[in-house]
Scaffold this motif. Structure first.
Motif, PDB file in Angstrom:
ATOM      1  N   THR A 244       0.528  -1.142  -0.196  1.00  0.00           N
ATOM      2  CA  THR A 244       0.052  -0.111  -0.210  1.00  0.00           C
ATOM      3  C   THR A 244       0.829   1.362  -0.032  1.00  0.00           C
ATOM      4  O   THR A 244       0.659   2.309  -0.843  1.00  0.00           O
ATOM      5  N   SER A 245       1.711   1.115   0.706  1.00  0.00           N
ATOM      6  CA  SER A 245       2.790   2.415   0.844  1.00  0.00           C
ATOM      7  C   SER A 245       3.480   2.839  -0.431  1.00  0.00           C
ATOM      8  O   SER A 245       3.483   3.811  -0.818  1.00  0.00           O
ATOM      9  N   THR A 246       3.880   1.795  -1.091  1.00  0.00           N
ATOM     10  CA  THR A 246       4.778   2.099  -2.178  1.00  0.00           C
ATOM     11  C   THR A 246       3.997   2.293  -3.384  1.00  0.00           C
ATOM     12  O   THR A 246       4.143   3.195  -4.325  1.00  0.00           O
ATOM     13  N   ALA A 247       2.516   1.805  -3.531  1.00  0.00           N
ATOM     14  CA  ALA A 247       1.658   2.133  -4.407  1.00  0.00           C
ATOM     15  C   ALA A 247       1.025   3.714  -4.216  1.00  0.00           C
ATOM     16  O   ALA A 247       1.159   4.372  -5.155  1.00  0.00           O
ATOM     17  N   LEU A 248       1.053   3.985  -2.965  1.00  0.00           N
ATOM     18  CA  LEU A 248       0.389   5.613  -2.790  1.00  0.00           C
ATOM     19  C   LEU A 248       1.684   6.514  -3.024  1.00  0.00           C
ATOM     20  O   LEU A 248       1.454   7.538  -3.387  1.00  0.00           O
ATOM     21  N   MET A 249       3.041   6.023  -2.712  1.00  0.00           N
ATOM     22  CA  MET A 249       4.164   6.956  -2.875  1.00  0.00           C
ATOM     23  C   MET A 249       4.132   7.193  -4.388  1.00  0.00           C
ATOM     24  O   MET A 249       4.628   8.279  -4.758  1.00  0.00           O
ATOM     25  N   THR A 250       4.217   6.197  -5.221  1.00  0.00           N
ATOM     26  CA  THR A 250       4.350   6.218  -6.542  1.00  0.00           C
ATOM     27  C   THR A 250       3.431   7.065  -7.279  1.00  0.00           C
ATOM     28  O   THR A 250       3.600   8.242  -7.779  1.00  0.00           O
ATOM     29  N   CYS A 251       2.207   7.054  -6.469  1.00  0.00           N
ATOM     30  CA  CYS A 251       1.100   7.547  -7.120  1.00  0.00           C
ATOM     31  C   CYS A 251       1.278   9.472  -6.915  1.00  0.00           C
ATOM     32  O   CYS A 251       1.025  10.391  -7.471  1.00  0.00           O
ATOM     33  N   MET A 252       1.866   9.640  -5.608  1.00  0.00           N
ATOM     34  CA  MET A 252       1.977  10.863  -5.123  1.00  0.00           C
ATOM     35  C   MET A 252       3.040  11.574  -5.875  1.00  0.00           C
ATOM     36  O   MET A 252       3.058  12.611  -6.194  1.00  0.00           O
ATOM     37  N   VAL A 253       4.109  10.643  -6.213  1.00  0.00           N
ATOM     38  CA  VAL A 253       5.290  11.432  -6.947  1.00  0.00           C
ATOM     39  C   VAL A 253       4.881  11.599  -8.355  1.00  0.00           C
ATOM     40  O   VAL A 253       5.120  12.738  -9.038  1.00  0.00           O
ATOM     41  N   ASN A 254       4.234  10.833  -8.725  1.00  0.00           N
ATOM     42  CA  ASN A 254       3.885  11.058 -10.153  1.00  0.00           C
ATOM     43  C   ASN A 254       2.627  12.239 -10.259  1.00  0.00           C
ATOM     44  O   ASN A 254       2.918  13.170 -11.193  1.00  0.00           O
ATOM     45  N   SER A 255       1.959  12.282  -9.214  1.00  0.00           N
ATOM     46  CA  SER A 255       1.137  13.610  -9.329  1.00  0.00           C
ATOM     47  C   SER A 255       1.558  14.769  -8.879  1.00  0.00           C
ATOM     48  O   SER A 255       1.456  16.020  -9.615  1.00  0.00           O
ATOM     49  N   GLY A 256       2.742  14.578  -8.168  1.00  0.00           N
ATOM     50  CA  GLY A 256       3.527  15.983  -7.705  1.00  0.00           C
ATOM     51  C   GLY A 256       4.006  16.534  -8.918  1.00  0.00           C
ATOM     52  O   GLY A 256       4.304  17.763  -9.229  1.00  0.00           O
ATOM     53  N   ARG A 257       4.577  15.755 -10.075  1.00  0.00           N
ATOM     54  CA  ARG A 257       5.324  16.247 -11.221  1.00  0.00           C
ATOM     55  C   ARG A 257       4.410  17.280 -11.960  1.00  0.00           C
ATOM     56  O   ARG A 257       4.527  18.359 -12.547  1.00  0.00           O
TER      57      ARG A 257
END
Length: 344
Positions: A244-257
């Motif tokens: 769950t953590s890694t999926a959320l982190m990936t989504c947040m990094v993608n969104s942040g860009r």
């Protein structure tokens, strides 16, 4: 009297000590009350129904148990607060059920079950709901991107490489690129959901129980997709939190860009995007300004969500493979916050 004696007198000489209560147990209790209260009763009900169907308890006992559980479930949880008589919310609720139906009958509710497998089940049920809410918001964002792309198939923009103007393209092209990344984020979250939505119930403390319980039945009643086969894994495995953590982190990094892109595009110099009036803030001294604070908050919230998810991973790192508090009440809220984040 020495400082040590003063300290010991202030802390007390029985568990829990004053500092332990003020700095830990009260905060843990409040988190349990706010996040786990409802699912705790769902598990109680499912377990009683299973015990009755397995003929481990009598039908009339099951009826009284369920009435008591439902009565306590009507408690206004906002009125509950930590009391040193109970270590946590779990013991407080058990005591309240005992007050309703008697200690002996309340004790039978616990047949074939430990706080260990019940605790992991509660965490998974709550995290499941937060993931579903996150997925709902992410699908809403996907729909918005598609709608905007459809409106801007001939809206020409400058595409950049290395932060320099490179080639002409359309706004639709740009929005659909974000959309495609978001669909991969959705798949990663769904994979995490599948890992989360598995039942540990029946593992008891670690090695199951001698009572003829049905793990499949409690799994079915609580809407889990399947039972975690190995009872040690049910209690010791924490990869549902890591995934769950890694999926959320990936989504947040993608969104942040792309959020950062948006912030650049709304500057006066670029002027490609305009933030709607309800989402800009005026200056206290410069009336000409339209501060895009909603985008700024979106960027900081994405970074905060990433940080919470990374904190969860760090809390699991190098912990023993088994029942351990590091993966329990202190950790769980770190995942509820990012998965609860409203997608902008």
């Amino acid at each position: 009297m020495s400082k040590l004696e003063d300290f010991l007198r202030d802390e007390g000489n029985v568990f829990p000590g004053k500092t332990y209560v003020e700095e830990l147990l009260k905060h843990v209790f409040n988190d349990q009350r706010d996040f786990l209260f409802d699912v705790m009763f769902d598990i109680q009900r499912a377990h009683v129904i299973m015990l009755k169907e397995q003929q481990i308890i009598k039908p009339d006992e099951a009826i009284l148990m369920l009435k008591g559980i439902n009565k306590v479930a009507e408690t206004d949880k906002n009125l509950l607060s930590y009391h040193p008589q109970y270590e946590d919310l779990f013991f407080m609720i058990e005591a309240k059920i005992g007050d309703e139906i008697g200690e002996e009958l309340a004790g039978k509710i616990h047949i074939g079950r430990s706080r260990n497998d019940m605790g992991v089940a509660m965490y998974r049920l709550v995290l499941r709901e937060h993931l579903l809410e996150f997925l709902k918001n992410t699908y809403r964002l996907s729909e918005v991107l598609l709608n905007q792309a459809e409106r801007h198939t001939v809206t020409y923009i400058t595409a950049y490489t290395h932060t320099q103007p490179a080639q002409p393209t359309t706004l639709a092209h740009y929005f659909l690129a974000i959309f495609d990344v978001l669909q991969r984020d959705l798949r990663r979250i769904w994979f995490a959901y599948e890992t989360v939505n598995q039942s540990p119930l029946g593992a008891a403390a670690l090695t199951t129980t001698g009572f003829p319980i049905s793990r499949l039945r409690t799994c079915e009643l609580l809407g889990f997709d399947k039972v975690i086969e190995n009872s040690y894994d049910s209690i010791g495995g924490a990869d549902y939190l890591l995934e769950t953590s890694t999926a959320l982190m990936t989504c947040m990094v993608n969104s942040g860009r792309w959020i950062q892109d948006f912030l650049m595009q709304v500057t006066r110099e670029f002027g490609a995007f305009k933030v709607a009036d309800p989402y800009v803030q005026v200056s206290s001294i410069m009336p000409q300004k339209r501060n895009p604070v909603s985008i700024e908050h979106s960027r900081s919230i994405a970074s905060s969500a990433y940080g919470d998810a990374l904190t969860a991973i760090n809390m699991i790192h190098n912990t023993p493979f088994g029942d351990i508090v590091d993966t329990e009440d202190d950790l769980q809220p770190h995942l509820y916050r990012p998965s609860r984040m409203e997608t902008v």
